[in-house]
Design a protein around this motif. Structure first.
Motif, PDB file in Angstrom:
ATOM      1  N   VAL A 195       0.800  -1.219   0.000  1.00 45.29           N
ATOM      2  CA  VAL A 195       0.000   0.000   0.000  1.00 45.29           C
ATOM      3  C   VAL A 195       0.839   1.278   0.000  1.00 45.29           C
ATOM      4  CG1 VAL A 195      -0.291   0.265   2.513  1.00 45.29           C
ATOM      5  CG2 VAL A 195      -2.158   0.928   0.945  1.00 45.29           C
ATOM      6  N   LEU A 202      -8.518   0.383  -4.289  1.00 50.18           N
ATOM      7  CA  LEU A 202      -7.879   0.492  -2.982  1.00 50.18           C
ATOM      8  C   LEU A 202      -8.803   0.091  -1.836  1.00 50.18           C
ATOM      9  CD1 LEU A 202      -5.835   3.802  -3.464  1.00 50.18           C
ATOM     10  CD2 LEU A 202      -4.936   1.476  -3.298  1.00 50.18           C
ATOM     11  N   ASP A 203     -10.108   0.019  -2.101  1.00 47.76           N
ATOM     12  CA  ASP A 203     -11.029  -0.476  -1.068  1.00 47.76           C
ATOM     13  C   ASP A 203     -10.678  -1.889  -0.627  1.00 47.76           C
ATOM     14  OD1 ASP A 203     -12.592   1.766  -0.726  1.00 47.76           O
ATOM     15  OD2 ASP A 203     -14.114   1.157  -2.191  1.00 47.76           O
ATOM     16  N   TYR A 252      -7.872  -2.923   0.149  1.00 49.37           N
ATOM     17  CA  TYR A 252      -6.869  -2.799   1.210  1.00 49.37           C
ATOM     18  C   TYR A 252      -7.489  -2.252   2.506  1.00 49.37           C
ATOM     19  CZ  TYR A 252      -3.255  -3.058  -2.497  1.00 49.37           C
ATOM     20  OH  TYR A 252      -2.444  -3.426  -3.545  1.00 49.37           O
ATOM     21  N   TRP A 253      -8.694  -1.707   2.400  1.00 47.56           N
ATOM     22  CA  TRP A 253      -9.343  -1.036   3.523  1.00 47.56           C
ATOM     23  C   TRP A 253      -9.967  -2.076   4.452  1.00 47.56           C
ATOM     24  CZ3 TRP A 253      -9.163   3.470   5.763  1.00 47.56           C
ATOM     25  CH2 TRP A 253     -10.193   3.919   6.582  1.00 47.56           C
ATOM     26  N   TYR A 308      -5.883   1.174   6.328  1.00 50.25           N
ATOM     27  CA  TYR A 308      -5.371   0.423   5.190  1.00 50.25           C
ATOM     28  C   TYR A 308      -4.320  -0.584   5.638  1.00 50.25           C
ATOM     29  CZ  TYR A 308      -7.757   3.476   1.906  1.00 50.25           C
ATOM     30  OH  TYR A 308      -8.723   4.141   1.191  1.00 50.25           O
ATOM     31  N   GLU A 309      -4.548  -1.839   5.250  1.00 55.24           N
ATOM     32  CA  GLU A 309      -3.570  -2.898   5.455  1.00 55.24           C
ATOM     33  C   GLU A 309      -2.517  -2.841   4.342  1.00 55.24           C
ATOM     34  OE1 GLU A 309      -3.245  -6.010   7.525  1.00 55.24           O
ATOM     35  OE2 GLU A 309      -4.220  -4.643   8.941  1.00 55.24           O
ATOM     36  N   LYS A 364      -1.173  -2.924  10.141  1.00 58.32           N
ATOM     37  CA  LYS A 364      -1.228  -1.611   9.503  1.00 58.32           C
ATOM     38  C   LYS A 364      -0.056  -0.723   9.942  1.00 58.32           C
ATOM     39  CE  LYS A 364      -6.247  -1.911   9.573  1.00 58.32           C
ATOM     40  NZ  LYS A 364      -6.229  -3.137  10.416  1.00 58.32           N
ATOM     41  N   ASN A 403      -0.764   4.931   6.027  1.00 62.28           N
ATOM     42  CA  ASN A 403      -2.089   5.539   6.093  1.00 62.28           C
ATOM     43  C   ASN A 403      -2.019   7.066   6.057  1.00 62.28           C
ATOM     44  OD1 ASN A 403      -4.558   3.506   6.806  1.00 62.28           O
ATOM     45  ND2 ASN A 403      -2.594   2.635   7.425  1.00 62.28           N
ATOM     46  N   MET A 405      -1.854   8.289   2.583  1.00 61.52           N
ATOM     47  CA  MET A 405      -3.153   8.195   1.921  1.00 61.52           C
ATOM     48  C   MET A 405      -4.022   9.417   2.205  1.00 61.52           C
ATOM     49  SD  MET A 405      -3.446   5.570   0.030  1.00 61.52           S
ATOM     50  CE  MET A 405      -3.123   3.846  -0.263  1.00 61.52           C
ATOM     51  N   ARG A 411     -13.030   9.522   3.176  1.00 61.53           N
ATOM     52  CA  ARG A 411     -12.042   8.488   3.424  1.00 61.53           C
ATOM     53  C   ARG A 411     -10.777   9.085   4.059  1.00 61.53           C
ATOM     54  NH1 ARG A 411     -11.609   3.372   1.775  1.00 61.53           N
ATOM     55  NH2 ARG A 411     -13.795   3.432   2.424  1.00 61.53           N
ATOM     56  N   THR A 450      -9.349   7.761   7.558  1.00 67.00           N
ATOM     57  CA  THR A 450      -7.979   7.265   7.632  1.00 67.00           C
ATOM     58  C   THR A 450      -7.176   8.037   8.663  1.00 67.00           C
ATOM     59  OG1 THR A 450      -8.136   6.748   5.266  1.00 67.00           O
ATOM     60  CG2 THR A 450      -5.939   6.693   6.248  1.00 67.00           C
TER      61      THR A 450
END
Length: 374
Positions: free
Chosen positions: A67, A98-99, A101-102, A111-112, A123, A128, A131, A150, A154
């Motif tokens: 990520v 990218l969802d 990864y969420w 986000y992983e 994480k 993050n 992002m 988002r 985040t």
């Protein structure tokens, strides 16, 4: 380690400096826009799986990229979106990718490193934090509130990494992998707070700024050296410091000082931004480019471009151009096999392209203006 030389206040004082667009408008041609398009196309052709929408860390791999690189790739698409609607469409598509990864299967989502089924605990707070910044830029470009929402979500995860050990600071990893607190998590976290304050009602904006101030003060006290550059990390259990000074750590703190001046009008922050930006000259190599891999140094290029937009001082622009041009020439000679570095090159080229176009100049003239917070 250097003690904090100034307190962080929230108030109204001097006016924000005018944009120095007379200097910027003197830049002509579309060299960097062409190069940015070329590099972004290369990324699409060599690192993206058209069926799934994922990028990979290396050409030909089937596993999705981690990520950190995804965030930089998204920022490259955001850079292109100011110049061509096709890039905006790709940015929107990638936001949905990218969802995967969420991770919503936890108390505070985030986000992983890789696509997840939920309930993960691997994480990284810095991943993050990056992002947050790129989603806010996407919001500024499009006005689509999904990006803002988002970013806020985040940032809540990022701030959950703060505790009082060593007097504060955000950990690098939620499971305390490596046992460290790092500038690379705290510096972008603070900037995310200052940026989010610009979209919030007065009460929430004040809360965001207070968080940003807390993080910035701790980071300065813990990591800024006598040379004004920022060290990398500290092991919490032992106090052992990693004194390495990566370019992106100093870069984000320059941007925090700029943000603080914009929000408060306090000249101490503006002076700190310029002094720290001048100190970054020591990170330039004999070839005129910044040291470090592109994944780190492109963020110092971004800081240089930001302070150039506000001052018109061509020494900052010169460093940015020479670094990006050197990276491009290296890439042409031997393309990097890592997506994260190629995406970093595309990002810095798009930022330089912004200075070449009316659309790019108009975007940053709007975004560079800070709302005062009382």
């Amino acid at each position: 380690m250097r003690a904090n030389r100034w307190g962080i206040l929230v108030g109204v004082a001097a006016m924000w400096p005018a944009m120095v667009w007379s200097a910027v408008k003197g830049i002509t041609g579309d060299l960097h826009q062409k190069r940015a398009g070329e590099v972004t196309h290369y990324l699409e052709e060599n690192f993206r799986d058209r069926k799934t929408g994922y990028y990979s860390d290396k050409p030909g791999e089937t596993q999705p990229a981690t990520v950190w690189g995804c965030g930089i790739m998204f920022s490259a698409l955001a850079g292109g979106a100011r110049h061509d609607d096709a890039y905006e469409r790709e940015m929107r598509k990638y936001f949905k990718v990218l969802d995967h990864y969420w991770d919503e299967g936890v108390k505070i989502p985030g986000y992983e490193p890789l696509p997840t089924g939920g309930g993960g605990n691997d994480k990284y707070y810095d991943d993050n934090a990056w992002m947050v910044l790129t989603f806010l830029e996407a919001y500024d470009i499009t006005g689509d509130k999904r990006y803002l929402k988002r970013a806020e979500e985040t940032q809540e995860f990022v701030l959950s990494g703060w505790d009082d050990q060593l007097g504060g600071g955000i950990w690098w990893h939620e499971g305390h992998k490596g046992g460290s607190k790092n500038t690379c998590a705290n510096a972008p976290a603070a900037l995310g707070c200052y940026r989010l304050a610009q979209y919030s009602d007065p009460e929430k904006a004040k809360e965001w700024v207070e968080w940003g101030n807390r993080i910035t003060a701790w980071t300065v006290k813990q990591f800024q050296g006598d040379d004004l550059l920022f060290e990398d990390a500290v092991v919490v259990a032992t106090g052992e410091e990693n004194r390495g000074k990566l370019t992106y750590n100093t870069a984000l703190m320059i941007r925090n000082f700029i943000a603080l001046y914009g929000i408060t009008g306090e000249h101490a922050y503006w002076n700190e931004a310029r002094r720290t930006a001048d100190a970054a000259q020591s990170m330039i190599q004999g070839n005129g480019a910044y040291r470090d891999k592109w994944r780190w140094s492109h963020l110092q290029v971004e800081a240089d471009i930001e302070i150039y937009r506000l001052t018109g001082k061509k020494r900052y622009l010169k460093r940015a151009i020479e670094t990006a041009d050197h990276h491009y020439e290296e890439w042409k000679e031997k393309p990097s096999g890592e997506m994260i570095d190629v995406a970093s090159l595309a990002r810095e080229l798009w930022l330089l392209a912004d200075l070449e176009t009316s659309a790019g100049r108009a975007f940053w003239e709007r975004v560079d203006r800070w709302k005062k917070v009382k």
